[in-house]
Each structure stands twice: as structure tokens, then as C-alpha cells.
Design a protein around this motif. Structure first.
Motif, PDB file in Angstrom:
ATOM      1  N   PHE A   9       0.833  -1.197   0.000  1.00  0.00           N
ATOM      2  CA  PHE A   9       0.000   0.000   0.000  1.00  0.00           C
ATOM      3  C   PHE A   9       0.873   1.255   0.000  1.00  0.00           C
ATOM      4  N   GLU A  10       1.898   1.242   0.834  1.00  0.00           N
ATOM      5  CA  GLU A  10       2.783   2.395   0.956  1.00  0.00           C
ATOM      6  C   GLU A  10       3.516   2.683  -0.351  1.00  0.00           C
ATOM      7  N   GLU A  11       3.967   1.624  -1.034  1.00  0.00           N
ATOM      8  CA  GLU A  11       4.640   1.804  -2.323  1.00  0.00           C
ATOM      9  C   GLU A  11       3.681   2.359  -3.367  1.00  0.00           C
ATOM     10  N   ALA A  12       2.464   1.839  -3.380  1.00  0.00           N
ATOM     11  CA  ALA A  12       1.463   2.307  -4.341  1.00  0.00           C
ATOM     12  C   ALA A  12       1.096   3.762  -4.085  1.00  0.00           C
ATOM     13  N   LEU A  13       0.968   4.127  -2.825  1.00  0.00           N
ATOM     14  CA  LEU A  13       0.635   5.503  -2.478  1.00  0.00           C
ATOM     15  C   LEU A  13       1.766   6.450  -2.882  1.00  0.00           C
ATOM     16  N   TYR A  37      -1.846   9.357 -16.267  1.00  0.00           N
ATOM     17  CA  TYR A  37      -3.206   9.350 -15.727  1.00  0.00           C
ATOM     18  C   TYR A  37      -3.722   7.920 -15.619  1.00  0.00           C
ATOM     19  N   GLU A  38      -3.520   7.129 -16.670  1.00  0.00           N
ATOM     20  CA  GLU A  38      -3.960   5.730 -16.659  1.00  0.00           C
ATOM     21  C   GLU A  38      -3.284   4.961 -15.522  1.00  0.00           C
ATOM     22  N   GLU A  39      -1.990   5.163 -15.368  1.00  0.00           N
ATOM     23  CA  GLU A  39      -1.264   4.481 -14.298  1.00  0.00           C
ATOM     24  C   GLU A  39      -1.753   4.959 -12.927  1.00  0.00           C
ATOM     25  N   GLY A  40      -2.038   6.243 -12.826  1.00  0.00           N
ATOM     26  CA  GLY A  40      -2.552   6.800 -11.578  1.00  0.00           C
ATOM     27  C   GLY A  40      -3.901   6.216 -11.201  1.00  0.00           C
ATOM     28  N   VAL A  41      -4.759   6.036 -12.182  1.00  0.00           N
ATOM     29  CA  VAL A  41      -6.072   5.434 -11.919  1.00  0.00           C
ATOM     30  C   VAL A  41      -5.897   4.008 -11.408  1.00  0.00           C
ATOM     31  N   LYS A  42      -4.987   3.260 -12.004  1.00  0.00           N
ATOM     32  CA  LYS A  42      -4.717   1.889 -11.547  1.00  0.00           C
ATOM     33  C   LYS A  42      -4.214   1.885 -10.110  1.00  0.00           C
ATOM     34  N   MET A  43      -3.281   2.777  -9.796  1.00  0.00           N
ATOM     35  CA  MET A  43      -2.742   2.846  -8.439  1.00  0.00           C
ATOM     36  C   MET A  43      -3.826   3.268  -7.455  1.00  0.00           C
ATOM     37  N   SER A  44      -4.668   4.203  -7.860  1.00  0.00           N
ATOM     38  CA  SER A  44      -5.760   4.661  -6.997  1.00  0.00           C
ATOM     39  C   SER A  44      -6.734   3.530  -6.706  1.00  0.00           C
ATOM     40  N   THR A  48      -7.468   1.822  -3.079  1.00  0.00           N
ATOM     41  CA  THR A  48      -8.847   1.739  -2.594  1.00  0.00           C
ATOM     42  C   THR A  48      -9.203   0.307  -2.233  1.00  0.00           C
ATOM     43  N   GLU A  49      -8.800  -0.638  -3.057  1.00  0.00           N
ATOM     44  CA  GLU A  49      -9.060  -2.052  -2.787  1.00  0.00           C
ATOM     45  C   GLU A  49      -8.411  -2.495  -1.477  1.00  0.00           C
ATOM     46  N   ILE A  50      -7.175  -2.091  -1.273  1.00  0.00           N
ATOM     47  CA  ILE A  50      -6.471  -2.460  -0.046  1.00  0.00           C
ATOM     48  C   ILE A  50      -7.176  -1.856   1.163  1.00  0.00           C
ATOM     49  N   LEU A  51      -7.566  -0.596   1.075  1.00  0.00           N
ATOM     50  CA  LEU A  51      -8.245   0.066   2.190  1.00  0.00           C
ATOM     51  C   LEU A  51      -9.596  -0.581   2.485  1.00  0.00           C
ATOM     52  N   GLU A  52     -10.330  -0.936   1.445  1.00  0.00           N
ATOM     53  CA  GLU A  52     -11.628  -1.589   1.646  1.00  0.00           C
ATOM     54  C   GLU A  52     -11.454  -2.956   2.308  1.00  0.00           C
ATOM     55  N   ASN A  53     -10.429  -3.703   1.894  1.00  0.00           N
ATOM     56  CA  ASN A  53     -10.161  -5.004   2.508  1.00  0.00           C
ATOM     57  C   ASN A  53      -9.763  -4.847   3.976  1.00  0.00           C
ATOM     58  N   ALA A  54      -8.962  -3.832   4.266  1.00  0.00           N
ATOM     59  CA  ALA A  54      -8.562  -3.591   5.650  1.00  0.00           C
ATOM     60  C   ALA A  54      -9.779  -3.213   6.490  1.00  0.00           C
ATOM     61  N   GLU A  55     -10.647  -2.397   5.942  1.00  0.00           N
ATOM     62  CA  GLU A  55     -11.863  -2.009   6.663  1.00  0.00           C
ATOM     63  C   GLU A  55     -12.737  -3.231   6.951  1.00  0.00           C
TER      64      GLU A  55
END
Length: 67
Positions: A9-13, A37-44, A48-55
């Protein structure tokens, strides 16, 4: 993203922050902007997926504690 290519997550952020910095430069070409922009959307989406899984995990722990 295959598991071996999945950043933390930290690397992606950090990558997302770098992409934003690059997009803010005035001398960037349109083509490069679109690629970033395309790469940024993928990272975003990845973050988001990681944060949702953690939640979800936190909710499950809290539910288990109340039972």
C-alpha cells in the motif's frame, strides 16, 4: 495485478504521489499525461481495494469481539 508485481500500500501511495507531481509539471506532453493518468487510476483503484479489505477485516474483528 499479479501478486509478484503487487506493490505494498505504501509503495502504491508513493507511486501515486509521484504521478501527481509529474502531471503537475508544465512541460509534460499530452501523451505522457494520458499514460501517467492511466497508471494513476490503476494505483488509486489498487489503494482503494487495499483500504476496503482492511476495513472489512477490522469490521470482522470487531464483530467477533462482540459475540
Amino acid at each position: 495485478m499479479p501478486d509478484q508485481e503487487r506493490p505494498s500500500f505504501e509503495e502504491a501511495l508513493k507511486k501515486l504521489e509521484t504521478i501527481v507531481e509529474e502531471l503537475e509539471k508544465e512541460d509534460i506532453t499530452l501523451e505522457d499525461s494520458v499514460k501517467l493518468y492511466e497508471e494513476g487510476v490503476k494505483m488509486s483503484r489498487f489503494c482503494t481495494e487495499i483500504l476496503e479489505n482492511a476495513e472489512l477485516r477490522i469490521e470482522q474483528v470487531n464483530e467477533a469481539d462482540t459475540q
